[in-house]
Write a protein that holds these residues in place. Sequence first.
Motif, PDB file in Angstrom:
ATOM      1  N   PHE A   1       7.486   5.893   9.638  1.00  0.00           N
ATOM      2  CA  PHE A   1       7.180   4.720   8.817  1.00  0.00           C
ATOM      3  C   PHE A   1       6.435   5.126   7.548  1.00  0.00           C
ATOM      4  O   PHE A   1       6.823   4.758   6.437  1.00  0.00           O
ATOM      5  CB  PHE A   1       6.337   3.732   9.628  1.00  0.00           C
ATOM      6  N   VAL A   2       5.368   5.908   7.687  1.00  0.00           N
ATOM      7  CA  VAL A   2       4.588   6.306   6.513  1.00  0.00           C
ATOM      8  C   VAL A   2       5.338   7.339   5.671  1.00  0.00           C
ATOM      9  O   VAL A   2       5.220   7.362   4.442  1.00  0.00           O
ATOM     10  CB  VAL A   2       3.191   6.804   6.919  1.00  0.00           C
ATOM     11  N   THR A   3       6.170   8.166   6.309  1.00  0.00           N
ATOM     12  CA  THR A   3       7.019   9.083   5.556  1.00  0.00           C
ATOM     13  C   THR A   3       7.989   8.305   4.681  1.00  0.00           C
ATOM     14  O   THR A   3       8.348   8.741   3.575  1.00  0.00           O
ATOM     15  CB  THR A   3       7.776  10.024   6.502  1.00  0.00           C
TER      16      THR A   3
ATOM     17  N   TYR B   1       9.759   6.424  -0.719  1.00  0.00           N
ATOM     18  CA  TYR B   1       9.848   5.236  -1.576  1.00  0.00           C
ATOM     19  C   TYR B   1       9.226   5.518  -2.944  1.00  0.00           C
ATOM     20  O   TYR B   1       9.809   5.199  -3.991  1.00  0.00           O
ATOM     21  CB  TYR B   1       9.132   4.078  -0.884  1.00  0.00           C
ATOM     22  N   ILE B   2       8.047   6.114  -2.950  1.00  0.00           N
ATOM     23  CA  ILE B   2       7.369   6.437  -4.206  1.00  0.00           C
ATOM     24  C   ILE B   2       8.192   7.439  -5.014  1.00  0.00           C
ATOM     25  O   ILE B   2       8.384   7.279  -6.224  1.00  0.00           O
ATOM     26  CB  ILE B   2       5.957   6.988  -3.922  1.00  0.00           C
ATOM     27  N   LYS B   3       8.699   8.463  -4.348  1.00  0.00           N
ATOM     28  CA  LYS B   3       9.493   9.481  -5.043  1.00  0.00           C
ATOM     29  C   LYS B   3      10.761   8.880  -5.631  1.00  0.00           C
ATOM     30  O   LYS B   3      11.150   9.214  -6.767  1.00  0.00           O
ATOM     31  CB  LYS B   3       9.833  10.615  -4.081  1.00  0.00           C
ATOM     32  N   ASN B   4      11.397   7.979  -4.894  1.00  0.00           N
ATOM     33  CA  ASN B   4      12.618   7.355  -5.382  1.00  0.00           C
ATOM     34  C   ASN B   4      12.352   6.523  -6.636  1.00  0.00           C
ATOM     35  O   ASN B   4      13.135   6.551  -7.596  1.00  0.00           O
ATOM     36  CB  ASN B   4      13.225   6.469  -4.292  1.00  0.00           C
ATOM     37  N   ASN B   5      11.234   5.785  -6.646  1.00  0.00           N
ATOM     38  CA  ASN B   5      10.888   5.011  -7.839  1.00  0.00           C
ATOM     39  C   ASN B   5      10.646   5.913  -9.043  1.00  0.00           C
ATOM     40  O   ASN B   5      11.081   5.613 -10.164  1.00  0.00           O
ATOM     41  CB  ASN B   5       9.640   4.162  -7.574  1.00  0.00           C
ATOM     42  N   ILE B   6       9.948   7.015  -8.824  1.00  0.00           N
ATOM     43  CA  ILE B   6       9.675   7.951  -9.919  1.00  0.00           C
ATOM     44  C   ILE B   6      10.974   8.474 -10.516  1.00  0.00           C
ATOM     45  O   ILE B   6      11.137   8.541 -11.737  1.00  0.00           O
ATOM     46  CB  ILE B   6       8.793   9.113  -9.409  1.00  0.00           C
ATOM     47  N   GLN B   7      11.912   8.824  -9.637  1.00  0.00           N
ATOM     48  CA  GLN B   7      13.184   9.369 -10.095  1.00  0.00           C
ATOM     49  C   GLN B   7      14.072   8.297 -10.711  1.00  0.00           C
ATOM     50  O   GLN B   7      14.682   8.503 -11.767  1.00  0.00           O
ATOM     51  CB  GLN B   7      13.896  10.058  -8.930  1.00  0.00           C
TER      52      GLN B   7
ATOM     53  N   THR C   1      -4.836   3.577   4.141  1.00  0.00           N
ATOM     54  CA  THR C   1      -5.568   4.794   3.769  1.00  0.00           C
ATOM     55  C   THR C   1      -4.595   5.860   3.275  1.00  0.00           C
ATOM     56  O   THR C   1      -4.193   6.759   4.000  1.00  0.00           O
ATOM     57  CB  THR C   1      -6.378   5.329   4.961  1.00  0.00           C
ATOM     58  N   GLY C   2      -4.228   5.749   2.020  1.00  0.00           N
ATOM     59  CA  GLY C   2      -3.263   6.654   1.418  1.00  0.00           C
ATOM     60  C   GLY C   2      -2.179   5.869   0.716  1.00  0.00           C
ATOM     61  O   GLY C   2      -1.728   4.811   1.201  1.00  0.00           O
ATOM     62  N   LEU C   3      -1.738   6.360  -0.438  1.00  0.00           N
ATOM     63  CA  LEU C   3      -0.716   5.658  -1.209  1.00  0.00           C
ATOM     64  C   LEU C   3       0.599   5.483  -0.457  1.00  0.00           C
ATOM     65  O   LEU C   3       1.247   4.439  -0.585  1.00  0.00           O
ATOM     66  CB  LEU C   3      -0.491   6.386  -2.540  1.00  0.00           C
TER      67      LEU C   3
ATOM     68  N   ALA D   1       4.562   1.802   1.994  1.00  0.00           N
ATOM     69  CA  ALA D   1       5.325   1.427   3.189  1.00  0.00           C
ATOM     70  C   ALA D   1       4.959   0.029   3.656  1.00  0.00           C
ATOM     71  O   ALA D   1       5.826  -0.775   4.038  1.00  0.00           O
ATOM     72  CB  ALA D   1       5.094   2.450   4.296  1.00  0.00           C
ATOM     73  N   LEU D   2       3.674  -0.312   3.621  1.00  0.00           N
ATOM     74  CA  LEU D   2       3.231  -1.625   4.081  1.00  0.00           C
ATOM     75  C   LEU D   2       3.648  -2.728   3.126  1.00  0.00           C
ATOM     76  O   LEU D   2       4.002  -3.833   3.550  1.00  0.00           O
ATOM     77  CB  LEU D   2       1.713  -1.626   4.248  1.00  0.00           C
ATOM     78  N   GLY D   3       3.610  -2.449   1.814  1.00  0.00           N
ATOM     79  CA  GLY D   3       4.080  -3.446   0.856  1.00  0.00           C
ATOM     80  C   GLY D   3       5.539  -3.781   1.069  1.00  0.00           C
ATOM     81  O   GLY D   3       5.952  -4.946   1.022  1.00  0.00           O
ATOM     82  N   THR D   4       6.339  -2.756   1.343  1.00  0.00           N
ATOM     83  CA  THR D   4       7.761  -2.956   1.629  1.00  0.00           C
ATOM     84  C   THR D   4       7.960  -3.706   2.942  1.00  0.00           C
ATOM     85  O   THR D   4       8.765  -4.643   3.040  1.00  0.00           O
ATOM     86  CB  THR D   4       8.466  -1.588   1.694  1.00  0.00           C
ATOM     87  N   TYR D   5       7.213  -3.286   3.952  1.00  0.00           N
ATOM     88  CA  TYR D   5       7.316  -3.875   5.292  1.00  0.00           C
ATOM     89  C   TYR D   5       6.951  -5.361   5.286  1.00  0.00           C
ATOM     90  O   TYR D   5       7.535  -6.154   6.042  1.00  0.00           O
ATOM     91  CB  TYR D   5       6.397  -3.095   6.226  1.00  0.00           C
ATOM     92  N   SER D   6       6.008  -5.757   4.420  1.00  0.00           N
ATOM     93  CA  SER D   6       5.575  -7.153   4.398  1.00  0.00           C
ATOM     94  C   SER D   6       6.733  -8.093   4.102  1.00  0.00           C
ATOM     95  O   SER D   6       6.779  -9.218   4.610  1.00  0.00           O
ATOM     96  CB  SER D   6       4.468  -7.337   3.348  1.00  0.00           C
ATOM     97  N   VAL D   7       7.675  -7.644   3.284  1.00  0.00           N
ATOM     98  CA  VAL D   7       8.820  -8.488   2.926  1.00  0.00           C
ATOM     99  C   VAL D   7       9.687  -8.753   4.153  1.00  0.00           C
ATOM    100  O   VAL D   7      10.108  -9.894   4.401  1.00  0.00           O
ATOM    101  CB  VAL D   7       9.638  -7.818   1.809  1.00  0.00           C
ATOM    102  N   ASP D   8       9.944  -7.721   4.940  1.00  0.00           N
ATOM    103  CA  ASP D   8      10.744  -7.894   6.156  1.00  0.00           C
ATOM    104  C   ASP D   8      10.027  -8.763   7.177  1.00  0.00           C
ATOM    105  O   ASP D   8      10.656  -9.548   7.894  1.00  0.00           O
ATOM    106  CB  ASP D   8      11.065  -6.527   6.771  1.00  0.00           C
ATOM    107  N   CYS D   9       8.703  -8.620   7.251  1.00  0.00           N
ATOM    108  CA  CYS D   9       7.941  -9.446   8.185  1.00  0.00           C
ATOM    109  C   CYS D   9       8.008 -10.916   7.799  1.00  0.00           C
ATOM    110  O   CYS D   9       8.257 -11.790   8.638  1.00  0.00           O
ATOM    111  CB  CYS D   9       6.478  -8.989   8.215  1.00  0.00           C
TER     112      CYS D   9
END
Length: 428
Positions: free
Chosen positions: A99-101, A106-112, A368-370, A375-383
């Motif tokens: 999940f956290v991976t 997600y961050i790397k994909n946005n950067i690219q 605790t960690g970007l 991951a949690l911001g993304t997960y909130s939408v599905d929840c």
Amino acid sequence: MKFFFLPKDIVHWYLQDTVTRLSSTITTDVVIVGGGMAGLSAAQNFVAKGLRVTLIEKYFCGAGASGKSSGFITPNAELSLHDLVHFYGNDEAKKLWDFVTGGVKYIKNNIQQYGIACDYQQQDTLIVSNTNRSFSTNIQKEYAAYQKLGYTSALYNTQELSAHIGSSAYTGGMWYPDSFGINGYYYCKAMKAVLQALGVTIYEDTPVTAVDHNKVITPYGTIKAKYIVVCADYGALNLGNLSSILYHVQTFLMVSAPLSDVQVKKIFPSKLYMVWDTDLIYHYYRLIEGNRLMLGGASLWYTYAQEEKHNNWYNARLLQHYFQKKFPDIAITFPYIWPGMLGITKDILPIAGFDQHIPSVYYVAAATGLPWAAALGTYSVDCILHGDNRFDQYFSPYRHNTLGAGIQAILGTKLTFALSHFLRVGSL
């Protein structure tokens, strides 16, 4: 006697732009409270679903923990893989780690995808030990967990480690790949522009005074929405009923003057790494733009402080002493230091779930960690939209804690959280 001076108490990279403040009452589908990694990630995924999204931020996007952070993009944060295996077993640990991976990816994909200029630096991770006991109780167990669950890693003794880090003061370490460093503030600032282009309305310099059923109240206007997502980290303490599970811890970051290539080579003989040790209040460092070394850490006395401690002579000296002890032959100065608070729970897992009294309100906090925040911001939408409850037992704001509200009322919040963390770590 070595000369010591107090560095400037300023976030080295902050450069604020003109902001737009809310000035009326508006209606939208979703309102996100908080312009850090979690809030921006949630907004991105809600707008992708075709919803009208408004994001509001008390100061400016990236002003909080996300923008002040060390920018370590790795799944390994306050809880290691070994910790998760110990508490939850192999299968659940792997589910949480993946999940956290996902947040890292997600961050790397946005950067690219969006070409974000955020001092992206591919830096593998080295976890190092200061004592032989720490090597056996922390490093070797973490390595065993990686091997057991099929994640790439390598174990180094003192001699092997010296080929990667130019210090003889560590007793060993563990390496793993697929981590990288970024400037969290630059990332948040860039994602603000990306989201505005995608149709997200963003108001900064707009503090929230109250959250109620389907509305967010500010001094400048009210936002009415079907869904409210509070991504204010420990700031959510002022907006919900989370005082029995949410608090904060403090760390300090220093940034050095530019290093010469020779100095960089002495610290990192083979290639650049993100490094942290296994102390209870751990130290961490990596190279950032401009050949500057970022160095972080704190002391137990200041970790649970009620408020940020600025112009902190004690921790500035403590961190500089740490570096001098590890690298006695490298003379560098640190002209900048700043404190940062991040939300934390008693069991050190994050918060993601609905308010028990206001069903339109969903909380994301204590990431605790970007990567956790993304991951949690993304997960909130599905929840919220699809009823995803895979992680309710771990992330619910109202999950059970050994030291509950009754004990907290007697001991006080600060002592209760410190004791909870000590008991959590002590059980390993």
